[in-house]
Design a protein around this motif. Sequence first.
Motif, mmCIF file in Angstrom:
data_model
loop_
_atom_site.group_PDB
_atom_site.id
_atom_site.type_symbol
_atom_site.label_atom_id
_atom_site.label_comp_id
_atom_site.label_asym_id
_atom_site.label_seq_id
_atom_site.Cartn_x
_atom_site.Cartn_y
_atom_site.Cartn_z
ATOM 1 N N ASN A 191 0.979 -1.014 -0.014
ATOM 2 C CA ASN A 191 -0.091 0.033 0.027
ATOM 3 C C ASN A 191 0.992 1.276 0.127
ATOM 4 N N ASN A 192 1.996 1.222 0.720
ATOM 5 C CA ASN A 192 2.917 2.383 0.722
ATOM 6 C C ASN A 192 4.339 1.757 1.177
ATOM 7 N N PHE A 226 -1.389 -5.587 6.269
ATOM 8 C CA PHE A 226 -2.047 -4.834 7.581
ATOM 9 C C PHE A 226 -0.840 -4.444 8.661
ATOM 10 N N LYS A 227 0.375 -4.928 8.246
ATOM 11 C CA LYS A 227 1.395 -4.344 9.328
ATOM 12 C C LYS A 227 2.562 -3.812 8.614
ATOM 13 N N THR A 228 3.467 -3.307 9.292
ATOM 14 C CA THR A 228 4.818 -2.421 8.527
ATOM 15 C C THR A 228 5.812 -3.466 8.792
ATOM 16 N N ILE A 229 6.420 -3.871 7.738
ATOM 17 C CA ILE A 229 7.752 -4.588 8.127
ATOM 18 C C ILE A 229 9.030 -3.821 7.433
ATOM 19 N N PHE A 230 10.071 -4.098 8.186
ATOM 20 C CA PHE A 230 11.245 -3.460 7.817
ATOM 21 C C PHE A 230 12.183 -4.412 7.154
ATOM 22 N N GLN A 252 7.815 3.270 3.173
ATOM 23 C CA GLN A 252 8.354 4.405 4.026
ATOM 24 C C GLN A 252 9.978 4.070 4.270
ATOM 25 N N ASP A 289 4.158 -1.633 3.911
ATOM 26 C CA ASP A 289 2.985 -1.755 4.558
ATOM 27 C C ASP A 289 2.047 -2.905 3.866
ATOM 28 N N LEU A 316 7.370 8.923 3.230
ATOM 29 C CA LEU A 316 6.327 7.943 2.968
ATOM 30 C C LEU A 316 5.689 8.059 1.340
ATOM 31 N N ARG A 334 3.280 6.629 -1.386
ATOM 32 C CA ARG A 334 2.263 5.506 -1.644
ATOM 33 C C ARG A 334 2.398 4.682 -2.914
#
Lengths: 109, 113
Positions: A30-31, A95-99, A33, A92, A48, A50
């Motif tokens: 979805n985006n 539904f969660k942000t992964i690095f 960052q 993203d 960020l 998109r």
Amino acid sequence: SQQGEEDPQALSIQEGENATMNCSYKTSINNLQWYRQNSGRGLVHLILIRSNEREKHSGRLRVTLDTSKKSSSLLITASRAADTASYFCATDASFKTIFGAGTRLFVKA
Amino acid sequence: GAGVSQSPSNKVTEKGKDVELRCDPISGHTALYWYRQSLGQGLEFLIYFQGNSAPDKSGLPSDRFSAERTGGSVSTLTIQRTQQEDSAVYLCASSFGRPGELFFGEGSRLTVL
């Protein structure tokens, strides 16, 4: 496993040069960052972008996103010694942000 | 407070002991994350809370790890029967909905002897 992978793992440049870091990811997003981390403590958000954007600027930072290649790049122009830090991309998805694993940038004065 | 607060900032414990790490997110932020970072490594996702939804626990490495978030605010990460490989910095972050910028605390550095 990590969603994003940065390249290179480490980068050493002279002050005033440009620094380019790349990030590749595996699934639709979805985006995306970019974050910066000093001294292995808290991360600070930089920018960020998109999934429907291709390029974004913020001061000396330029971020590009190519969803067809599942990749992004972070360009820091006219680098300064104070830019020395680790830089992480984060996606993203699900539904969660992964690095990713990060790029360690060292700018020599 | 104005930012994400984590405590303790440093914790040294003996192998086999239980530890609790606390995160106080920014007021009004509905999402809360826990990550683990070993020395010189990237951030490993542990768990994600979003509002009143069931948490995403898919990153917890073993059943020794658990986390809860009370009243949609403060979160506690508990590690039972700590092992030396649990030594790392545990980072908490919060955000207002998704997608969104994550605001990080300064982390809790855990050392298991």
